[in-house]
Design an enzyme around this catalytic site. Structure first.
Site, PDB file in Angstrom:
ATOM      1  N   HIS A   6       0.833  -1.201   0.000  1.00  0.00           N
ATOM      2  CA  HIS A   6       0.000   0.000   0.000  1.00  0.00           C
ATOM      3  C   HIS A   6       0.870   1.255   0.000  1.00  0.00           C
ATOM      4  O   HIS A   6       1.545   1.551   0.986  1.00  0.00           O
ATOM      5  CB  HIS A   6      -0.891  -0.025   1.249  1.00  0.00           C
ATOM      6  CG  HIS A   6      -1.860   1.093   1.332  1.00  0.00           C
ATOM      7  ND1 HIS A   6      -1.973   1.894   2.450  1.00  0.00           N
ATOM      8  CD2 HIS A   6      -2.773   1.556   0.441  1.00  0.00           C
ATOM      9  CE1 HIS A   6      -2.923   2.789   2.254  1.00  0.00           C
ATOM     10  NE2 HIS A   6      -3.421   2.613   1.044  1.00  0.00           N
ATOM     11  N   HIS A  48      -0.912  10.896  -2.426  1.00  0.00           N
ATOM     12  CA  HIS A  48      -2.229  10.530  -1.902  1.00  0.00           C
ATOM     13  C   HIS A  48      -3.084  11.739  -1.542  1.00  0.00           C
ATOM     14  O   HIS A  48      -4.205  11.884  -2.016  1.00  0.00           O
ATOM     15  CB  HIS A  48      -2.079   9.631  -0.673  1.00  0.00           C
ATOM     16  CG  HIS A  48      -3.384   9.275  -0.038  1.00  0.00           C
ATOM     17  ND1 HIS A  48      -3.961  10.052   0.959  1.00  0.00           N
ATOM     18  CD2 HIS A  48      -4.237   8.244  -0.250  1.00  0.00           C
ATOM     19  CE1 HIS A  48      -5.110   9.517   1.323  1.00  0.00           C
ATOM     20  NE2 HIS A  48      -5.310   8.415   0.612  1.00  0.00           N
TER      21      HIS A  48
END
Length: 258
Positions: A6, A48
């Site tokens: 991730h 992100h």
């Protein structure tokens, strides 16, 4: 259970950086997960948050920076000794492809590209990423995902052969989407597997993700929640996205870089 890195090895390295992705590719992972946004001059970068404040030494919205301006921001990386300092930059998607493509071709590593277009609706992002993936010859190694259902539907409309995953917090919401629209995987929060007897309802992969409260990001050294993979399998989960793939996998003896 299939293990995805991730944002790379994002507990040991700064998330969504080349260092994090390279570290992840040293393990027999199923794939890496990353996030894309567009700069002011419409370049695709891997980050992100919609703001640069948390992960760099800058402040402001990603979409308000040109690529050159973003490249001037610093991201601190681990060093070998006390008193030392080292920095990296926000990468472009093409820089990530250049790094990871050899691992895709040799080891079958997949790339989950999350389109971060729920808060800022980057018009044309779907066309841009599809074209870039095609130009790099990586079509067989990509999964596209988004919390924006419109974006997931649009990707499939533009190219029905692409693989997509719908992101939502509860699994039931992912499943509801899959009952109405074509999608190739369900991507729920690992704490919200709220569908009983799941495999009687779908055969789609279920790739679960956790939150920073349970899996911190570098440089946070807080405790990491390690999953009971057997219990997740019983619940119907097929894959997990984790900041710590190294806690689940042994380092490969042979990698694409050798």
């Amino acid at each position: 259970m299939k293990i995805w890195a991730h944002r790379g090895c994002s507990y040991a390295c700064p998330e969504n950086t080349l260092q994090a992705f390279k570290a992840a590719c040293q393990y027999p992972i199923t794939g890496i997960e990353l996030d894309i946004q567009l700069t002011k001059d419409r370049k695709m970068v891997v980050i992100h948050d919609e703001k640069v404040d948390r992960t760099t030494d800058g402040t402001g919205q990603v979409c308000d920076f040109t690529l050159e301006e973003l490249k001037n921001l610093k991201i601190a990386v681990p060093t070998s000794g006390p008193g030392e300092s080292a920095y990296t930059q926000i990468p472009t998607i093409e820089e990530v492809f250049e790094l990871v493509k050899p691992y895709c071709l040799k080891n079958g590593v997949l790339i989950n590209i999350e389109l971060k277009n729920s808060q800022v609706r980057y018009e044309g992002m779907e066309d841009m990423i599809l074209e870039t993936v095609s130009r790099w010859g990586l079509e067989n190694y990509i999964v596209y995902s988004s919390f924006n259902p419109q974006s997931v539907r649009l990707l499939k409309e533009k190219n029905p052969s692409v693989k997509t995953g719908i992101l939502a917090t509860p699994l039931s919401e992912c499943l509801s989407f899959a009952e109405k629209y074509p999608v190739d995987a369900l991507h729920p929060n690992i704490k919200k597997i709220d569908v009983e007897d799941l495999r009687s309802k779908t055969n789609l992969p279920v790739r679960a993700w956790n939150t920073s409260g349970f899996e911190p990001f570098y440089p946070d050294t807080g405790a990491v929640e390690i999953q009971n993979l057997e219990e997740l399998v019983k619940a119907g989960v097929t894959d997990i996205f984790t900041n710590v793939p190294e806690r689940y996998l042994q380092k490969s003896h042979e990698t694409a870089a050798n």
